[in-house]
Design an enzyme around this catalytic site. Structure first.
Site, mmCIF file in Angstrom:
data_model
loop_
_atom_site.group_PDB
_atom_site.id
_atom_site.type_symbol
_atom_site.label_atom_id
_atom_site.label_comp_id
_atom_site.label_asym_id
_atom_site.label_seq_id
_atom_site.Cartn_x
_atom_site.Cartn_y
_atom_site.Cartn_z
ATOM 1 N N TRP A 45 -29.718 27.091 20.546
ATOM 2 C CA TRP A 45 -29.141 25.808 20.128
ATOM 3 C C TRP A 45 -28.785 25.887 18.646
ATOM 4 C CZ3 TRP A 45 -27.398 22.331 23.371
ATOM 5 C CH2 TRP A 45 -27.001 21.091 22.878
ATOM 6 N N ASP A 82 -24.941 19.431 10.888
ATOM 7 C CA ASP A 82 -24.880 17.978 10.744
ATOM 8 C C ASP A 82 -25.398 17.289 12.004
ATOM 9 O OD1 ASP A 82 -22.840 18.328 12.601
ATOM 10 O OD2 ASP A 82 -21.234 17.641 11.275
ATOM 11 N N GLU A 105 -24.371 18.986 15.304
ATOM 12 C CA GLU A 105 -24.627 20.408 15.468
ATOM 13 C C GLU A 105 -23.420 21.256 15.072
ATOM 14 O OE1 GLU A 105 -25.734 18.481 18.349
ATOM 15 O OE2 GLU A 105 -27.841 18.563 17.784
ATOM 16 N N GLU A 115 -22.249 8.551 26.343
ATOM 17 C CA GLU A 115 -22.195 9.093 24.988
ATOM 18 C C GLU A 115 -20.842 8.796 24.357
ATOM 19 O OE1 GLU A 115 -23.901 13.087 23.147
ATOM 20 O OE2 GLU A 115 -22.168 13.501 24.414
#
Length: 366
Positions: free
Chosen positions: A113, A163, A166, A322
């Site tokens: 990640w 940030d 990502e 989202e």
């Protein structure tokens, strides 16, 4: 005067967040989305906790903050290593910094990640202080973890990192600095840290604010990262709810205006102009952050319009996504992301939390 304009959605949001919370206190970012399922972010979770706290919940956000404290304390050794290395003038590489997301058990994930982000460690401190003040709670239980977190942030606040989205690990992001300032100030002012550590936290917050004003402003408004003139919708959070930028200042007004002008279409707010994630759609939670900034600046009518738009993105089952399609910035990228991760995350707990938070700011009751 309170209203109940969005009462059904507020009730659904509150119930959804509390029902999906893990027994150990973690909030899953989304219960179904392939890339988020099984993970909790400090940043998202802190805003989720603040949202349900503002809606009257006490046990749920307290449990999340307990979870955060436990995760931090479990990482005492790596934190102390980071702090010592920075003090010795040889900071550890990015891959040795703390992760941004954890499993429900509080351990780092096994899959790769974009993990080094500092903002969440500021937002959990801020959320703890807000929750304690709102409900008259004793912060003593979180003091050991808060001390470690403050030390970690003071050692590394000026490092480039990913940030909120990502992205761009090579930059120092103004929203990240704002989250750190909010956390350091809140820790010192609430008693989460005391004595010389509180003094150091205040000094660190002042230093980070100086950088924001000196290098994170262009054209009178806050910028996406140091040295650019681009804006990012996450900057609204520095005005409301974080309160890092005075809501009545010219800087706040110019930042709100820039986000409205460059990132807002029909009350929906994009992350930034170059966004290609799922085609670059508009995010309900960002409309709520912009609404909170407007509300803090006294423009409750505009805040209400933004809340209406965010609430209007809910599915027939009352689930908030989202982001939404339609009027995408980069439609040609949408299929690529659907093929990679499936449909847009729905529900996203952070979206539900921000609707709760803006509704509370506007004194709407469920």
């Amino acid at each position: 005067m309170t209203t109940t304009a969005h009462a059904p959605l507020l009730e659904t949001s509150r119930a959804l967040i509390t029902s999906l919370q893990e027994p150990g206190g973690a909030y899953p970012a989304s219960p179904t989305f392939s890339a988020y399922r099984g993970y909790c972010w400090f940043r998202d979770g802190a805003f989720i906790a603040d949202g349900v706290s503002s809606a009257g919940e006490v046990a749920s956000p307290s449990a999340f903050l307990d979870w955060c404290a436990g995760v931090v304390e479990a990482h005492r050794t790596p934190i102390e290593r980071v702090v010592a290395a920075a003090a010795g003038g040889a900071p550890v590489p990015q891959e040795q910094m703390l992760p941004t997301r954890f499993t429900m058990a509080g351990t780092p994930g096994a899959d790769e990640w974009w993990d080094f982000q500092l903002d969440g460690y500021g937002t959990w401190l801020w959320a703890a202080a807000q929750h304690a003040a709102r409900h008259g709670l004793d912060v003593t239980r979180w003091q050991p973890a808060a001390g470690l977190t403050v030390d970690y942030l003071l050692s590394s606040w000026d490092r480039p990192c990913y940030d909120w989205w990502e992205e761009h690990a090579e930059q120092v992001h103004v929203s990240t600095l704002g989250c750190i300032v909010a956390g350091l100030r809140a820790a010192a002012d609430s008693g989460l840290v005391t004595g010389t550590r509180a003094e150091a936290a205040r000094a660190g917050a002042e230093a980070a604010m100086a950088v924001i004003h000196e290098r994170g402003v262009a054209g009178g408004h806050l910028t996406k990262w140091l040295g650019t003139d681009a804006v990012d919708a996450s900057l609204a959070a520095l005005i409301g709810p974080l309160g890092v930028i005075e809501s009545e200042s010219e800087l706040a007004a110019a930042t709100i205006a820039a986000i409205e002008d460059q990132l807002c279409t029909d009350d929906g707010v994009y992350r930034f102009r170059a966004d290609t994630f799922y085609g670059g759609g508009r995010w309900p939670l960002l409309s709520c952050f912009l609404g909170l900034a407007h509300a803090r600046a006294g423009n409750t009518a505009r805040a209400g319009e933004l809340l209406d738009w965010a609430a209007g993105t809910a599915t027939t089952d009352g689930l908030l996504p989202e982001q939404v399609d339609g009027q995408l910035l980069a439609h040609e990228y949408r299929t690529e992301w659907i093929d990679r991760w499936g449909p847009v995350a729905t529900p996203l707990l952070w979206s539900h939390a921000m609707v709760l938070r803006l509704a509370a700011e506007l004194k709407e009751d469920a």
